[in-house]
Design a protein around this motif. Sequence first.
Motif, PDB file in Angstrom:
ATOM      1  N   PRO A   1      13.456  77.850   1.085  1.00 46.06           N
ATOM      2  CA  PRO A   1      12.599  78.917   1.616  1.00 46.06           C
ATOM      3  C   PRO A   1      12.397  80.094   0.669  1.00 46.06           C
ATOM      4  O   PRO A   1      11.405  80.817   0.804  1.00 46.06           O
ATOM      5  CB  PRO A   1      13.336  79.358   2.898  1.00 46.06           C
ATOM      6  CG  PRO A   1      14.114  78.162   3.309  1.00 46.06           C
ATOM      7  CD  PRO A   1      14.561  77.537   2.015  1.00 46.06           C
ATOM      8  N   VAL A   2      13.304  80.331  -0.282  1.00 47.24           N
ATOM      9  CA  VAL A   2      13.162  81.484  -1.174  1.00 47.24           C
ATOM     10  C   VAL A   2      12.532  81.124  -2.512  1.00 47.24           C
ATOM     11  O   VAL A   2      12.357  81.983  -3.370  1.00 47.24           O
ATOM     12  CB  VAL A   2      14.531  82.167  -1.429  1.00 47.24           C
ATOM     13  CG1 VAL A   2      15.124  82.677  -0.129  1.00 47.24           C
ATOM     14  CG2 VAL A   2      15.505  81.228  -2.137  1.00 47.24           C
TER      15      VAL A   2
ATOM     16  N   TYR B   1       9.917  86.591  -1.440  1.00 49.63           N
ATOM     17  CA  TYR B   1      11.173  86.851  -2.139  1.00 49.63           C
ATOM     18  C   TYR B   1      10.915  87.081  -3.624  1.00 49.63           C
ATOM     19  O   TYR B   1      10.950  88.200  -4.100  1.00 49.63           O
ATOM     20  CB  TYR B   1      12.144  85.691  -1.898  1.00 49.63           C
ATOM     21  CG  TYR B   1      12.416  85.457  -0.431  1.00 49.63           C
ATOM     22  CD1 TYR B   1      13.362  86.219   0.243  1.00 49.63           C
ATOM     23  CD2 TYR B   1      11.692  84.512   0.301  1.00 49.63           C
ATOM     24  CE1 TYR B   1      13.595  86.029   1.597  1.00 49.63           C
ATOM     25  CE2 TYR B   1      11.919  84.316   1.651  1.00 49.63           C
ATOM     26  CZ  TYR B   1      12.875  85.075   2.301  1.00 49.63           C
ATOM     27  OH  TYR B   1      13.102  84.890   3.643  1.00 49.63           O
TER      28      TYR B   1
ATOM     29  N   ASP C   1      18.282  79.182   8.641  1.00 50.41           N
ATOM     30  CA  ASP C   1      17.496  79.877   7.628  1.00 50.41           C
ATOM     31  C   ASP C   1      16.606  78.930   6.830  1.00 50.41           C
ATOM     32  O   ASP C   1      15.804  79.378   6.002  1.00 50.41           O
ATOM     33  CB  ASP C   1      18.405  80.639   6.662  1.00 50.41           C
ATOM     34  CG  ASP C   1      19.054  81.849   7.304  1.00 50.41           C
ATOM     35  OD1 ASP C   1      18.475  82.385   8.264  1.00 50.41           O
ATOM     36  OD2 ASP C   1      20.141  82.260   6.860  1.00 50.41           O
TER      37      ASP C   1
ATOM     38  N   GLN D   1       2.079  77.628  10.900  1.00 47.29           N
ATOM     39  CA  GLN D   1       2.844  78.870  10.930  1.00 47.29           C
ATOM     40  C   GLN D   1       2.450  79.794  12.085  1.00 47.29           C
ATOM     41  O   GLN D   1       2.956  80.902  12.175  1.00 47.29           O
ATOM     42  CB  GLN D   1       2.642  79.631   9.611  1.00 47.29           C
ATOM     43  CG  GLN D   1       3.198  78.934   8.379  1.00 47.29           C
ATOM     44  CD  GLN D   1       4.706  78.946   8.362  1.00 47.29           C
ATOM     45  OE1 GLN D   1       5.352  79.957   8.644  1.00 47.29           O
ATOM     46  NE2 GLN D   1       5.306  77.806   8.055  1.00 47.29           N
TER      47      GLN D   1
ATOM     48  N   GLU E   1       7.570  90.203   4.855  1.00 49.84           N
ATOM     49  CA  GLU E   1       8.531  89.162   5.207  1.00 49.84           C
ATOM     50  C   GLU E   1       8.253  87.871   4.446  1.00 49.84           C
ATOM     51  O   GLU E   1       7.111  87.525   4.157  1.00 49.84           O
ATOM     52  CB  GLU E   1       8.480  88.890   6.718  1.00 49.84           C
ATOM     53  CG  GLU E   1       8.981  90.051   7.555  1.00 49.84           C
ATOM     54  CD  GLU E   1       8.990  89.723   9.034  1.00 49.84           C
ATOM     55  OE1 GLU E   1       8.338  88.739   9.427  1.00 49.84           O
ATOM     56  OE2 GLU E   1       9.654  90.440   9.805  1.00 49.84           O
ATOM     57  N   ASP E   2       9.330  87.175   4.128  1.00 43.35           N
ATOM     58  CA  ASP E   2       9.264  85.847   3.518  1.00 43.35           C
ATOM     59  C   ASP E   2       8.587  85.836   2.151  1.00 43.35           C
ATOM     60  O   ASP E   2       8.080  84.819   1.698  1.00 43.35           O
ATOM     61  CB  ASP E   2       8.574  84.847   4.457  1.00 43.35           C
ATOM     62  CG  ASP E   2       9.285  84.761   5.793  1.00 43.35           C
ATOM     63  OD1 ASP E   2      10.520  84.656   5.782  1.00 43.35           O
ATOM     64  OD2 ASP E   2       8.619  84.831   6.839  1.00 43.35           O
TER      65      ASP E   2
ATOM     66  N   GLN F   1      12.907  82.746  11.096  1.00 42.26           N
ATOM     67  CA  GLN F   1      11.647  83.487  11.194  1.00 42.26           C
ATOM     68  C   GLN F   1      11.314  83.762  12.655  1.00 42.26           C
ATOM     69  O   GLN F   1      10.908  84.878  13.005  1.00 42.26           O
ATOM     70  CB  GLN F   1      10.507  82.683  10.561  1.00 42.26           C
ATOM     71  CG  GLN F   1      10.532  82.598   9.049  1.00 42.26           C
ATOM     72  CD  GLN F   1       9.397  81.740   8.524  1.00 42.26           C
ATOM     73  OE1 GLN F   1       9.091  80.691   9.084  1.00 42.26           O
ATOM     74  NE2 GLN F   1       8.774  82.159   7.448  1.00 42.26           N
TER      75      GLN F   1
END
Length: 954
Positions: free
Chosen positions: A551-552, A876, A137, A96, A873-874, A117
């Motif tokens: 991703p969520v 959720y 996304d 990351q 961020e990121d 991102q």
Amino acid sequence: MLAKDYQSFHDAISKSIAKQNIITDPLLTVAFGTDASFYRMIPQIVVNVETEEEVQIILQEASRRQLAVTFRAAGTSLSGQAITDSILVRLGKGWQNYKIFDKARKIQLQPGIIGSQANRFLAEFGKKIGPDPASIDSAKIGGILANNASGMCCGVAENSYQTLDSLRMILADGTVVDTADDTSRAQFKRSHAHILEGLTTLRHNVLSDQNLTDRIRYKYKIKNTTGYSLNALIDFKDPFAIMQQLMVGSEGTLGFISEVIYKTVIEHKHKASALILFPDVPTACSAVPLLRDGLPVAAAELMDRAGLASVEHEPGMPDYLAGLGETVTALLVETRANSASQLRKQIQQIQASLAKIKTIGSIEFTDDPLKYKVYWNIRKGLFPAVGAVRDTGKTVIIEDVAFPAQHLAAAALDLQSLFKKYQYHEAIIFGHALEGNLHFVFTQDFSITDEVIRYRNFMDEVVTMVVEKYDGSLKAEHGTGRNMAPFVEKEWGTAAYQLMRQIKSLFDPDGLLNPGVIINEDAEAHIKNLKPLPATHELVDKCIECGFCEPVCPSRNLSFTPRQRIVSRREISRQMTANASSSEVGALLKSYQYPGQETCAADGLCGTKCPVGIDTGKMVKALREEANGELANLVADWVARNFKGVARTINTTLVAVDKVHQLTGTAFMEQASSTARSLSANKLPLWNREMPSGVKKIQPEKVNPENPLQVVYFPACPSRCMSGPARGETEVEDLPQKTVSLLKKAGYQILYPENLEALCCGQAFESKGFYKQAAEKSEQLNRALLSVSAEGEIPVLCDTSPCLLRMKENLDPKLKLYEPIEFVLDYLLDKLNFTPIDAKVALHITCSSRKMGLDQQLKILAQSCATEVVIPEDIYCCGFAGDRGFNYPELNATALEDLKRQVKGCDAGYSTSKTCEIGLSVHGNIPYRSILYLVDAATTARRKNKETAVNNTL
């Protein structure tokens, strides 16, 4: 039981790679081995890698045993390039890191970063990465580059090939080389001179063959991701540059990409779009050369009539779509600029250029984001529209071809003719017209032999038409994969194909990296290893396994994602249908229990990202209902009937536990709770330091009927039972007290539903699969709220957003139901004076708030109450999921593993759900409270409301 060589490989890598990252369980390998394509191969071993060193170990140990290795990023690939029946290497939680430098002209990215991102990192500099695939996304940088994915706006000028600056990669023998590092280059030149010399020789051979050189140049005049990036041999002289460019679009067949530096592109501040309707395909295509040559057009998306028809009845679509003629074709055109005045000039220029072309209606551009979003929703809705209406068991297929611009209209009409010939009546066409790139979508049943033959014959004709008639590209941007590997030589010709074989042999002499992809001698590889899609549950049978949901998902780094939950259930259903033994099915069901059911937060966020709107959490709750036996239902019945007493018991227990905490200290409580949980085999819930104390009993006050400001306040059961202050919390009022104080400050008379302590919205029951009891509690609450609110005349405030969402979904629509954010914005702004406090605060937008579309409203509200607002961020869903955070604390911990870093320096955090706030406080290391606490701290009563408040007490 692993075969001998795989067991030996497993044992070898286990010495260096964590046990939990090496997966051989039969159900888990199916789940983790599935990608978005219509192919399926089940890996023998799945390895989640965290470092370059682990990748090197895997490659070296696999090479010793001649075992094939395939790399996987997000698994959103559509052409079968991310599956294997051997060793699958997936990116773990790491990968990351990023760095923005050279005045934001460059960005260094590891392969695990999602495309969107990267764009968020660059947004403050007015930049973005070039590639813009529809999956941005969800798709990760490693996959975007390895497939040379492009998209609606990047074309061929801003894709990965054109914007790549340098690359760090690991080759088949485990060697790491960084083309931006002089030391690395020097070492590689000493150790692998044969590769560099081989590339130099291949370049010389190409340039010596004028026909081949011309062929390569011709093939890249339009979008093309079929085969290897042979243009690298013409465009670059330095063998290191050739090597890194060949990695673009190589689909993991030449090496592993561990880091990339992209040259960034401008993200224009101003945009405008127009949906231009033409009488037919040829007329629409006649506008494309005008738009492409010299005009400031960022995108021109073609949509045929079948495509428009597929979405015309969807919510939010323009009414006029339904009345269009049978041949009407649309172009969705976007133009971008850095100033509003320049944007207006560009719009006028485009309108003038198209003035002589026949259109249906005038050409009207809009720069209103809400309006042009509707246009883009039409385009984005085409693929899922076909997927959503297909029969259960059918696969939705999206193909991806490109043609020289002068042949675009004829090719589109040819495709439509082929749809009719092979009876793909639901097929639609759309695509990136500026690049001559067309996508076509249709559904296919691969469970019937005759249907497979129909597909094969159809694709044979498509290949012939694209290659022989128009000399186009069989894959414009989705990558070769297994889908088009049998046709690479047909498209490129023998000389170019042999060149590709030489490239493969130079980098991977044993052919162990992703075999069968790009280079495949099996003429029928594209109709083998087809993915079965058996019915498993009506709530999820429309899933197309694209991975957009992942991703969520809060459990994505712990157990399963929504896609994997569905894939696994399908495998269980397939095994049942195939009459597998009860012991085999039982083993699969047991493997599914923890990752599939127990650690699902059932938050429904997956449905907000799913192209066909699937909420996997609903399936999980349905499975929980099936698992609930007679005894469990009897207990749930008793709890529902005696809810008042149960709630009081919880409240009293929390008061007692808080006293014990006060006497013994946090360290003792944590150790004692952890020990008790371990001794119970994790059956007992885990206490944490943010455990709240009990709540004072709510005492309704006498109402003044003359006061027009009235509100019904329904404190949710978590607020009534467990919203008291945790030990050490500086806010000593419980949530109902704070809410009452705020409402009175605004001058409101507060009404409560009758028998309040016995009421519940049913959320606590539904989440555990007790639907009958949940419905009973909802109905009880419905009657009480209708009565106290004068049949919906008086607004109702619930202080917990998850409960409020369920109320909205299940109670009488006459009721005016509000959670804290909307209520404050709609009812309190004109009754209170807002003065932002000097504080840096964090926000957590709950899943329910997101689903109700309150993201921006919460931000606006917080910004009116505090001088600095941070939204991590990121993150959720927090993963606490009601009481699941007590029973499966690892879910909450995994979902919030990056929270502490992101909220460092914040004074406090705010949200709209008490249980979420408990977990957020634990992992954020700051207190989290209801947003109503922040509103109360930042407001004072206006004078008339002070007078009203005085009158209310008289």
